[in-house]
Design an enzyme around this catalytic site. Structure first.
Site, short mmCIF file in Angstrom:
data_model
loop_
_atom_site.label_atom_id
_atom_site.label_comp_id
_atom_site.label_asym_id
_atom_site.label_seq_id
_atom_site.Cartn_x
_atom_site.Cartn_y
_atom_site.Cartn_z
N HIS A 377 0.91 -1.20 -0.03
CA HIS A 377 -0.21 -0.01 -0.06
C HIS A 377 0.83 1.13 0.03
O HIS A 377 1.89 1.47 0.81
CB HIS A 377 -0.85 0.10 1.29
CG HIS A 377 -1.87 1.07 1.50
ND1 HIS A 377 -1.93 2.06 2.43
CD2 HIS A 377 -2.71 1.67 0.33
CE1 HIS A 377 -2.77 3.14 2.08
NE2 HIS A 377 -3.17 2.76 1.04
N HIS A 447 -6.96 3.94 -5.35
CA HIS A 447 -8.01 4.70 -4.54
C HIS A 447 -7.86 6.23 -4.28
O HIS A 447 -6.71 6.76 -4.75
CB HIS A 447 -7.85 4.15 -2.89
CG HIS A 447 -8.35 2.76 -2.87
ND1 HIS A 447 -9.67 2.59 -1.91
CD2 HIS A 447 -8.42 1.70 -3.70
CE1 HIS A 447 -10.01 1.34 -2.05
NE2 HIS A 447 -9.47 0.79 -3.14
N GLU A 466 -11.14 2.68 -6.97
CA GLU A 466 -12.22 3.07 -5.98
C GLU A 466 -13.02 3.97 -6.79
O GLU A 466 -13.71 3.51 -7.68
CB GLU A 466 -11.64 3.52 -4.79
CG GLU A 466 -12.56 3.95 -3.49
CD GLU A 466 -11.94 4.67 -2.60
OE1 GLU A 466 -12.51 4.52 -1.33
OE2 GLU A 466 -11.10 5.57 -2.83
N GLU A 472 -16.22 1.54 2.88
CA GLU A 472 -15.44 2.30 4.25
C GLU A 472 -16.67 3.15 4.80
O GLU A 472 -16.29 3.69 5.86
CB GLU A 472 -14.12 2.92 3.85
CG GLU A 472 -14.47 4.10 2.88
CD GLU A 472 -12.98 4.43 2.11
OE1 GLU A 472 -12.26 3.54 2.07
OE2 GLU A 472 -12.85 5.50 1.86
#
Length: 676
Positions: A377, A447, A466, A472
């Site tokens: 990430h 994202h 995303e 989320e």
């Protein structure tokens, strides 16, 4: 390897200056159902009109550019020449909703020149398919001009008449918005894709394809009007696009269908992108993944260092063990690198230095030993200059570790004064990341991204993104409505794969209440935290919302001893074919997808209880299948009783009519496996 079989008969129609008998130029799709008419109005303004099955859907709309330092390219044109050709080819992709894509259209190129000034030039390209049209601008080299500054793109979409519209309110930084439904005239500035249901069951969606070295497009209109006009995300000085000539714009797209499901099966967006630039795609592989993620959004663990730090070597190995034991090929880890403690104060991340309790070499070694891929990430925090300065070393680090997938993030504002997420500056940054990743054989899940416009055809390592109000939001806000994911299928998903992160089994957080530090705060504010679906719908979302990387997003302890998790174990996300069986925007959708010799079906509804009779005629007529059905259990209800899942098996074939019952906010997921 992508294989091309192309048949391209080409013929030309040259229209010389002064041939005034030709006033308009029409172009039909191969079947004739979509028709485009291009013409110059009395002032010499380029204009077009679109009809579908003889019904006008885009009435007279003008085209052009307002430039900063040159004469505008809006009016006082005449046609210099035109060219026509037919494209009829098929191509294969390394992954996608279908393995084979048909690209069949008729194309018209119109070359314009100024009436009084021959140095003013503008070329227009139109492609007309049976599922819609695409058009783009090319500003060729102009006499004595090397570069231009676009103040506005004057593209109009004069929608006729006033359709029901599903839309998000546009800004230049986020697509994570609630999807609204209203008459078009009652909407605000629109983000794309924007989807409409017109008279006589005509469905239309407006978007763009091949967004390259340009600004992202929104659509604005006056209150009460259905005349939409392109509005591009600006540079800090108000300029929309800075270009060296010749300049190609993205394709402006209008998808058309007699059914809502036809919008989903359309390949218009990907067909308007160039073929793959990656010759060897063997390292690009769809996958299911789990990760250290949901616990962070519930504040049970932290991205930052400390006693609750989630991204530890020990915790990651626990996720790797779970993935290896459950036929899951990837483990995402967020919060492993330095910078999470201070980034909100606009400090920089250290993109390659791990926290002391995380050993990337050991984690990757352990994952590979277990047959699992580590997914890194990389959050930028919007610090684009710092990330760009280190981009080569970041990807070289992952390559040296043998990592083939990362998730990028762009939370917060862009830390370049006046820049937004969706302007030309960031469009070029996102593309640079994809290309740099490709050079290092790394797949991207982005994202806070720029919108998808089909670039996955050209760069198939751009797997998913995303760009949606995702799962989320259910962890720290009022969450998403039961109809939200149904709406996504007909809006955001039309642009391409969506990383919604489904698979939450603890849908009202009953396993976490006593450990959630923010829970009392939310209760004091009168908020109820919950995922507004049944568990069965969470399974169905893995089929309905297309992504080649599907996350089972819950904490792994919530999957232990859960019989319904067998569907996730068995799911194959490397699709070869798809069928939209039945669909109504905002109401329900049923999709079947094929992976090798198996089919998987997902059916979801909004907050209404529903029953369908579904034909299984998509199955191989020569085979019998064992259907394993994961249905909403007795008295299931997203609000009152979301957990019951009824699991049953039965033999079926292509002649079977299957009854599907969906609870309020519910769903059903089915695996069809051939009987040996």
């Amino acid at each position: 390897m992508i294989r091309f079989t192309t048949i391209v008969p080409v013929f030309y129609l040259i229209v010389l200056l002064g041939c005034n008998e030709v006033k308009d130029y029409s172009l039909s799709s191969p079947s004739g159902k979509v028709n485009l008419k291009f013409f110059l109005n009395n002032g010499g303004t380029p204009s077009y009109l679109v009809s579908f099955n003889s019904q006008v859907v885009i009435d007279t709309s003008s085209l052009g550019f307002d430039l900063k330092t040159q004469e505008d390219l809006i009016a006082e044109f005449q046609v210099e020449s035109t060219e026509r050709r037919t494209i009829n080819e098929t191509w294969e992709r390394p992954w996608g909703e279908t393995k084979v894509v048909k690209d069949h259209c008729n194309e018209l190129q119109v070359n314009l020149v100024g009436k009084a000034d021959a140095s003013r030039k503008l070329n227009l390209f139109f492609k007309v398919y049976d599922d819609g049209i695409g058009f783009r601008y090319v500003i060729p080299k102009l006499e004595g001009v090397d570069s231009i500054f676009v103040l506005s793109e004057e593209t109009q979409f004069n929608v006729a008449p006033n359709p029901d519209t599903w839309w998000i309110k546009a800004d230049y930084n986020s697509y994570e918005k609630r999807i609204r439904n209203s008459k078009l005239s009652e909407s605000a500035t629109l983000g794309t894709p924007v989807t409409m249901k017109m008279e006589d069951d005509v469905f239309m969606s407006i978007h763009e394809a091949n967004l390259t070295n340009y600004a992202g497009m929104t659509l604005k209109h006056d209150t009460g009007s259905t005349l939409l006009k392109s509005e591009l995300a600006p540079w800090p000085d108000g300029v929309k696009v800075r270009a060296v000539l010749p300049m190609k714009s993205p394709w402006r797209t209008i998808q058309l269908s007699e059914t809502a499901g036809g919008l989903i099966t359309s390949n218009l967006i990907v067909n308007l992108n160039e073929p793959s630039k990656i010759e060897n795609t063997s390292w690009i592989k769809p996958m299911k993944y789990v990760g250290i993620w949901w616990s962070l959004h519930l504040f049970l663990e932290t991205w930052s260092s400390g006693p609750k730090h989630g991204a530890t070597t020990e915790n990651t190995k626990r996720y790797i063990d779970f993935a290896a034991a459950n036929n899951i090929k990837g483990v995402l880890v967020e919060g492993w690198n330095h910078g999470w403690d201070t980034w909100l104060n606009e400090d920089s991340f250290d993109y390659t230095t791990p926290y002391p309790d995380f050993d990337p070499e050991e984690v990757v070694r352990y994952a590979k030993h277990k047959g699992v891929e580590f997914i890194g990430h990389q959050e930028t925090g919007g610090n684009i200059p710092e990330f760009e300065a280190r981009i080569d070393s970041i990807f070289e680090m992952y390559k040296s570790l043998g990592v083939h997938a990362i998730k990028t993030g762009y939370a917060g504002k862009i830390r370049v004064p006046g820049q937004s997420h969706h302007g030309q500056f960031m469009v070029n940054h996102y593309r640079n990341v994809v290309e740099t990743a490709a050079a290092n054989q790394i797949m991207i899940n982005a994202h806070e991204p720029i919108k998808d416009t089909g670039i996955r055809r050209t760069w198939p390592n751009m797997m998913t993104r995303e760009g949606v109000r995702g799962m989320e939001w259910n962890a720290w806000s009022r969450g998403n409505s039961p109809s939200h994911t149904v709406d996504i299928a007909f809006t955001r998903m039309l642009s391409g794969p969506v990383d919604y992160t489904p698979g939450i089994f603890d849908v009202d957080f009953k396993n976490s209440w006593d450990r959630m530090p923010k829970w009392e705060e939310f209760k004091a504010r009168g908020l109820t935290l919950e995922v507004r679906t049944t568990v069965a719908k969470q399974l169905a979302l893995m089929v309905v919302l297309y992504s080649p990387m599907v996350m089972a997003a819950d904490m792994i302890e919530n999957y232990v001893d859960q019989p319904a998790f067998q569907f996730v174990r068995d799911l194959d996300v490397d699709w070869e074919d798809q069928r939209v069986i039945d669909a109504e925007i905002g109401e329900y959708i049923t999709i079947a997808r094929k992976a090798k010799d198996r089919w998987f079906l997902g059916s979801i509804t909004n907050d209404e209880e529903r029953m369908f009779e579904v034909s299984l005629d998509f199955l191989d007529t020569k085979k019998t299948y064992l259907a394993t059905i994961y249905a909403d259990g007795e008295n299931a209800d997203w609000e009152l009783n979301p957990y019951p899942v009824n699991i049953l098996t039965k033999e079926v074939n292509a002649k079977t009519i299957l009854e599907i019952n969906l609870a309020k906010g519910g769903g059903q997921a089915i695996e069809f496996r051939p009987v040996d």
